[in-house]
Scaffold this active site. Structure first.
Site, PDB file in Angstrom:
ATOM      1  N   GLY A  84      -0.616   5.778  -0.252  1.00  0.00           N
ATOM      2  CA  GLY A  84      -1.166   4.616  -0.926  1.00  0.00           C
ATOM      3  C   GLY A  84      -0.667   3.346  -0.262  1.00  0.00           C
ATOM      4  O   GLY A  84       0.356   3.361   0.431  1.00  0.00           O
TER       5      GLY A  84
ATOM      6  N   GLN B 287       1.352  -5.506   0.345  1.00  0.00           N
ATOM      7  CA  GLN B 287       2.145  -4.864   1.403  1.00  0.00           C
ATOM      8  C   GLN B 287       1.666  -5.246   2.795  1.00  0.00           C
ATOM      9  O   GLN B 287       2.366  -5.008   3.782  1.00  0.00           O
ATOM     10  CB  GLN B 287       2.109  -3.334   1.256  1.00  0.00           C
TER      11      GLN B 287
ATOM     12  N   CYS C  59       8.184   4.433  -0.504  1.00  0.00           N
ATOM     13  CA  CYS C  59       7.251   3.328  -0.340  1.00  0.00           C
ATOM     14  C   CYS C  59       7.265   2.906   1.118  1.00  0.00           C
ATOM     15  O   CYS C  59       8.334   2.826   1.729  1.00  0.00           O
ATOM     16  CB  CYS C  59       7.702   2.165  -1.238  1.00  0.00           C
ATOM     17  N   LEU C  60       6.103   2.621   1.664  1.00  0.00           N
ATOM     18  CA  LEU C  60       6.026   2.200   3.065  1.00  0.00           C
ATOM     19  C   LEU C  60       6.765   0.887   3.297  1.00  0.00           C
ATOM     20  O   LEU C  60       7.149   0.587   4.421  1.00  0.00           O
ATOM     21  CB  LEU C  60       4.563   2.067   3.500  1.00  0.00           C
TER      22      LEU C  60
ATOM     23  N   HIS D  12       2.457   3.590  -8.991  1.00  0.00           N
ATOM     24  CA  HIS D  12       3.243   2.929  -7.945  1.00  0.00           C
ATOM     25  C   HIS D  12       2.457   1.774  -7.307  1.00  0.00           C
ATOM     26  O   HIS D  12       2.972   0.659  -7.173  1.00  0.00           O
ATOM     27  CB  HIS D  12       3.621   3.978  -6.881  1.00  0.00           C
ATOM     28  N   GLU D  13       1.201   2.048  -6.949  1.00  0.00           N
ATOM     29  CA  GLU D  13       0.412   1.015  -6.272  1.00  0.00           C
ATOM     30  C   GLU D  13       0.078  -0.143  -7.208  1.00  0.00           C
ATOM     31  O   GLU D  13       0.097  -1.303  -6.806  1.00  0.00           O
ATOM     32  CB  GLU D  13      -0.867   1.611  -5.676  1.00  0.00           C
TER      33      GLU D  13
ATOM     34  N   HIS E  52       2.777  -2.670  -7.489  1.00  0.00           N
ATOM     35  CA  HIS E  52       2.818  -3.628  -6.370  1.00  0.00           C
ATOM     36  C   HIS E  52       2.012  -4.886  -6.695  1.00  0.00           C
ATOM     37  O   HIS E  52       2.373  -5.987  -6.269  1.00  0.00           O
ATOM     38  CB  HIS E  52       2.218  -3.000  -5.103  1.00  0.00           C
TER      39      HIS E  52
HETATM   40 NI    NI Z   1       4.803   1.161  -2.254  1.00  0.00          NI
END
Ligand code: NI
Length: 162
Positions: free
Chosen positions: A46, A51, A90-91, A132-133, A136
């Site tokens: 995701g 991000q 998380c990226l 999670h997304e 953000h």
């Molecule tokens: Ni993330």
């Protein structure tokens, strides 16, 4: 399509509230396509617009179950139930993971690139990715919800990034 630079924890853009999208312009369409490509390139499941430095309510998700990628504009969770506890990454927090409790079942509404209202229902990893997304988009990272601290992950784990 082009890869975008993924912002890393500490970048203030990750802690800001995102604005709703009123209209799918060519720029929004390009952003969505770039985010999908960037997510795949980074082996994530995701990615949220902040991000890549864009404060708009847009996320992309593909947990590798054959249903994705989902491109979700102005997503909102309308129902959640159950509980799951497990490692999350998380990226924007590379090389780390931590234990987070999330709902095990989530139903969310969103708009697609044609601004058609859609619904997604997910369990387990998909439910976790949706939560999670969407966090953000309100400026929140999973690290705020971790119990027991972060640990290092090795890159052969398949669920390392979300
Ligand atoms: Ni993330």
């Amino acid at each position: 399509m082009a890869l975008r630079t993924i912002r890393i924890q500490g970048d203030p853009v990750l802690n800001k509230e995102c604005r709703p999208i009123a209209e799918v312009t060519p720029r929004i369409r390009t952003l969505a396509e770039d985010m999908v490509e960037t997510m795949y390139e980074a082996n994530g499941v995701g990615l949220a617009a902040p991000q890549v430095g864009i404060l708009k309510r847009l996320v992309v998700i593909d947990v590798g179950d054959g249903q994705g990628p989902f491109i979700m504009i102005n997503p909102q969770i309308v129902e959640s139930s159950g509980e799951q506890t497990g490692d999350e990454g998380c990226l924007s927090v590379p090389g780390k993971a931590g234990c987070v409790t999330r709902p095990n079942h989530v139903r969310a509404k969103y708009f697609d690139l044609d601004m058609k209202e859609c619904e997604i229902v997910g369990d387990e990893l998909l439910a976790r990715a949706i939560c999670h997304e969407l966090d953000h988009l309100d400026g929140h990272l999973y690290v705020e919800k971790v119990t027991g601290g972060l640990h290092d992950v090795t890159y052969d784990k398949e669920d390392e990034e979300e």
